[in-house]
Design an enzyme around this catalytic site. Structure first.
Site, PDB file in Angstrom:
ATOM      1  N   TYR A  20       0.943  -1.309   0.067  1.00 27.35           N
ATOM      2  CA  TYR A  20      -0.138  -0.205  -0.005  1.00 27.35           C
ATOM      3  C   TYR A  20       0.919   1.192   0.068  1.00 27.35           C
ATOM      4  CZ  TYR A  20      -3.567  -3.213   1.218  1.00 27.35           C
ATOM      5  OH  TYR A  20      -4.642  -4.237   1.105  1.00 27.35           O
ATOM      6  N   ASP A  72     -14.662 -16.054   8.077  1.00 31.62           N
ATOM      7  CA  ASP A  72     -13.437 -15.789   8.000  1.00 31.62           C
ATOM      8  C   ASP A  72     -12.753 -15.477   9.270  1.00 31.62           C
ATOM      9  OD1 ASP A  72     -11.014 -14.453   7.375  1.00 31.62           O
ATOM     10  OD2 ASP A  72     -12.094 -13.114   5.796  1.00 31.62           O
ATOM     11  N   TYR A 112     -13.284  -7.092   5.439  1.00 35.62           N
ATOM     12  CA  TYR A 112     -12.212  -7.020   4.357  1.00 35.62           C
ATOM     13  C   TYR A 112     -11.867  -8.830   4.565  1.00 35.62           C
ATOM     14  CZ  TYR A 112      -7.218  -7.382   3.555  1.00 35.62           C
ATOM     15  OH  TYR A 112      -6.149  -7.616   2.794  1.00 35.62           O
ATOM     16  N   LYS A 122      -2.912 -16.001   9.441  1.00 33.47           N
ATOM     17  CA  LYS A 122      -2.297 -15.091  10.494  1.00 33.47           C
ATOM     18  C   LYS A 122      -1.422 -16.238  11.573  1.00 33.47           C
ATOM     19  CE  LYS A 122      -4.386 -10.819   9.458  1.00 33.47           C
ATOM     20  NZ  LYS A 122      -3.289 -10.188   8.556  1.00 33.47           N
TER      21      LYS A 122
END
Length: 427
Positions: free
Chosen positions: A17, A246, A145, A275
């Site tokens: 980003y 998720d 997200y 993660k």
């Protein structure tokens, strides 16, 4: 690290980003251990991010290090097509035993975004196998997200995500408003009305509903009421739509439960993990589903599930994931996370009085300061580093997800420094 190295980084390495025309500053790291990051210039930073929420045991943990060393002596990688190995079997056994009931088929993949892509393909292929090939779209929540790959990106918030940039190139999905009832607040059942009407009208086109249970992470660090999740589960059952949870950010204890679905006592049809699966050591993810879904897909026209990454079930990653899970389970992780919540709540409380702060909220090992206006990262990030802490604000959020091993004194330092830096920044 030399000035030449940093110049090369600036000119050639594309960080996440960031613009290559006007790169944001980066801070060279020499080492990391426990809850501290050691910069090349001698600075020591208290880490409030756990490397994007993954390093739950901190850095350079001897037990995780040893798991990697031991596995390297046997094999670092082997293809998973037609072969298997003990670390993958052990990991799958852990995941089947620990995740919500009924999730007993495990697809071990590369990253969180890939886990979501796998879940999407499972849902679509399931309905194809049942002769309902028109069910190719998903229903997602605004403010959500789910990753940066093409399919996962289509499920992220259509306003704050990347839909405008890639319009026409990504799938068009259905979206409903995110729940507004807060985790600790009053439940408002009418918030399910849009979800129900959308499913009622379009369920013959919808393969699955996907959501982040309890915590909408990178879409705003929003904590919503467990009753909403229970209601969505019931609606998916009523309209015969699959439910994908998720839990890439929330899995393995971050919210105070081992999995966030447990707050609502529900089981999804498909579950995505990533993660902290490996304690932040290596990229690895998993997508779990039920026996019924797996067998239906396998009985379909293709005769198999159509996905197979090269580094699927990498033995090194599986070995360290097993060590991380076992380390977590052997610790009193729930007491640690509950303590972290209390320390974060008390430490961040002074931020409520700052001009420009909209809200302060905490859940498990997550602390959030939401501002009235977006932060200027080029100003705030260096100020945080100069003060000796590592946070990565985004949008209007200054938030922290520290490693579970952080002590009360370290949390006090992290939160007090954050409040002081933010007070100076807002003034």
């Amino acid at each position: 690290m030399s000035a030449t190295d940093l110049a090369f980084d600036r000119d050639h390495i594309w960080h996440p980003y960031t613009s290559m025309l006007n790169p944001a500053p980066v801070f060279p790291v020499r080492a990391a251990e426990g809850v501290r990051i050691y910069l090349d210039n001698g600075q020591v930073l208290l880490d409030g991010m756990a490397s994007w929420w993954a390093a739950v045991h901190g850095y350079n943990h001897p037990r995780l290090n040893q798991a990697l060393i031991d596995q390297t002596h046997a094999m670092s990688h082997i293809m998973f097509g037609g072969l298997t190995h003990a670390p993958a079997i052990r990991l799958a056994r852990h995941l089947v035993e620990l995740t919500p009931a009924g999730l007993d088929k495990v697809f071990i993949c590369d990253s969180g975004s890939v886990a979501v892509e796998v879940a999407m393909k499972m849902a679509i292929q399931y309905w194809q196998a049942r002769g309902q090939g028109s069910r190719q779209r998903l229903l997602a929540l605004r403010n959500g997200y789910h990753g940066d790959t093409t399919g996962a990106m289509s499920l992220c918030d259509p306003e704050t995500g990347m839909h405008e940039l890639f319009r026409g190139a990504i799938l068009e999905q259905f979206f409903v408003a995110a729940p507004q009832s807060s985790f600790h607040g009053e439940w408002h059942p009418e918030e399910l009305a849009e979800m129900e009407s959308t499913l009622q009208q379009h369920h013959q086109q919808i393969a699955a509903v996907i959501l982040e249970p309890i915590v909408q992470g990178a879409g705003g660090m929003r904590f919503y009421h467990p009753a909403y999740l229970q209601g969505v589960r019931a609606l998916c059952d009523r309209y015969e739509v699959l439910l994908i949870a998720d839990e890439i950010a929330t899995g393995f204890g971050r919210t105070g439960k081992l999995f966030a679905c447990e707050h609502a006592e529900i089981s999804p049809d498909i579950l995505c993990l990533g993660k902290s699966l490996t304690g932040g050591y290596m990229t690895l993810a998993a997508t779990l589903t039920t026996k019924a879904i797996a067998e239906t897909i396998s009985a379909g026209g293709a005769g198999c599930f159509m996905h197979g990454p090269t580094f699927m079930a990498n033995p090194l990653a599986c070995a360290v994931a097993n060590a991380s899970i076992e380390l977590l389970l052997e610790s009193d992780w729930q007491q640690k996370v509950n303590a972290l919540q209390g320390w974060l709540e008390s430490g961040l409380a002074p931020a409520r009085s700052l001009h420009g702060v909209r809200e302060v909220r905490c859940l498990g090992a997550i602390g959030v300061i939401e501002l009235e206006h977006p932060v200027d990262m080029r100003i705030l990030q260096p100020q945080l580093v100069e003060a000796g802490i590592w946070l990565r604000p985004f949008g209007r959020l200054v938030y922290m997800m520290p490693p579970f091993i952080m002590s009360q004194n370290e949390v006090a330092q992290l939160t007090a420094t954050t409040c002081q830096v933010l007070a100076d920044y807002l003034n």
